[in-house]
Design an enzyme around this catalytic site. Structure first.
Site, PDB file in Angstrom:
ATOM      1  CG  ASP A  65     -11.201 -17.218   2.102  1.00  0.00           C
ATOM      2  OD1 ASP A  65     -10.955 -18.343   2.599  1.00  0.00           O
ATOM      3  OD2 ASP A  65     -11.683 -16.277   2.751  1.00  0.00           O
ATOM      4  CG  ASP A 101     -10.529 -22.356   3.070  1.00  0.00           C
ATOM      5  OD1 ASP A 101     -10.512 -23.050   4.104  1.00  0.00           O
ATOM      6  OD2 ASP A 101     -10.708 -21.124   3.072  1.00  0.00           O
ATOM      7  CG  PHE A 102     -15.999 -25.016   5.158  1.00  0.00           C
ATOM      8  CD1 PHE A 102     -16.910 -25.776   4.438  1.00  0.00           C
ATOM      9  CD2 PHE A 102     -16.469 -24.261   6.227  1.00  0.00           C
ATOM     10  CE1 PHE A 102     -18.264 -25.790   4.780  1.00  0.00           C
ATOM     11  CE2 PHE A 102     -17.804 -24.268   6.581  1.00  0.00           C
ATOM     12  CZ  PHE A 102     -18.711 -25.035   5.862  1.00  0.00           C
ATOM     13  CG  ASP A 103     -15.216 -21.123   7.519  1.00  0.00           C
ATOM     14  OD1 ASP A 103     -16.388 -20.873   7.838  1.00  0.00           O
ATOM     15  OD2 ASP A 103     -14.547 -22.056   8.032  1.00  0.00           O
TER      16      ASP A 103
END
Length: 285
Positions: free
Chosen positions: A213, A31-33
């Site tokens: 997350d 995932d990124f954020d």
């Protein structure tokens, strides 16, 4: 799969090492954020940490390791923020860029106009509420409430729900994430489906690790577990992931461990001795 508190990554290392020994290749999905990039008040300011960028570059140069960025952001947005990667999935998996070929879920493409209409209406309806931000990501939309006062957030949700129901009907749905409301087409598709497509295109006996997350990452955790390994970034709240780390900084240490120890453990690669030990990975306590 029942959800239980994920264990610290250090406690998961014996299982991870065993799975790597049985694998011929490694697919690392991130995932990124909140995973590669710290969560920030202004989404446009989000950027991966320098250490995670460096770790991704090393992964990209490592044989038998493929990487994928799987994000709720629009494909073009996340692709411009982080790299290099073998594949990118945007809008929670509704659009996928693999080897330069982009595919879009047909139902999402057909309902993009509805998403645009809802976002346009909400920009007007929510404008009087301080801190709200409406983001039209073409295939999906996001209402950001991180800077909205907690007492006002139920009003934002009510107005957003009303707009989605009136305009989208059964064609759109509303869901919640970390300080966001997500507007998306009502289709049975998520990050986990995108990960499954990447797994299908991978060599046999590839081990998949997914790191994320947020609530939207749970479908990906369910897709990879128990044959693969899900790693939740954050606390020990119940999750489909079996392992956890604390923060994007600890994600860096995990990626570096995979590049050194992890790749050496892969099946048919016994010529080198692991350059680190389990005790060197001090994460997720």
């Amino acid at each position: 799969m029942s959800e239980t508190p994920p264990r610290p990554i250090v406690a998961c290392l014996p299982r991870l090492r065993a799975k790597l020994r049985d694998a011929s290749a490694l697919l690392v999905c991130l995932d990124f954020d909140g995973t590669l990039a710290p969560i920030v008040d202004e989404p446009d300011a989000a950027a991966p940490t320098a250490e995670n960028e460096a770790a991704l570059e090393t992964l990209a140069d490592t044989e038998r390791i493929s990487t994928a960025i799987v994000s709720g952001r629009a494909l073009a947005d996340v692709r411009a923020r982080v790299g290099p990667a073998t594949a990118y999935a945007g809008n929670h998996g509704l659009e996928l860029d693999r080897d330069g070929s982009v595919t879009v879920h047909p139902a999402a493409r057909e309902r993009a106009t509805l998403v645009e209409t809802v976002c346009g209406l909400l920009e007007v309806a929510l404008d009087p509420i301080p801190g709200t931000r409406v983001e039209n990501k073409r295939l999906t939309g996001t209402v950001h409430v991180r800077q909205v006062l907690p007492v006002t957030r139920p009003i934002v949700r009510e107005l957003t729900r009303d707009a989605v129901d009136r305009i989208g009907g059964d064609d759109l749905e509303l869901s919640s994430g970390k300080c966001v409301l997500e507007i998306s087409p009502s289709v049975s598709w998520g990050k986990g489906d995108a990960v499954c497509r990447l797994e299908t295109a991978s060599p046999d006996d590839t081990l998949t690790i997914y790191v994320g997350d947020d609530v939207t990452d749970e479908s990906a955790f369910r897709a990879v577990e128990p044959d693969g390994v899900g790693v939740r970034v954050g606390d020990d709240s119940p999750s489909a992931a079996s392992c956890r780390v604390r923060s994007p900084d600890d994600v860096t240490s995990l990626l570096e461990w995979l590049v050194t120890t992890g790749v050496d453990l892969l099946e048919n690669d016994r010529s080198r001795s692991p350059s680190t030990t389990d005790t060197d990975l001090d994460l997720g306590n």
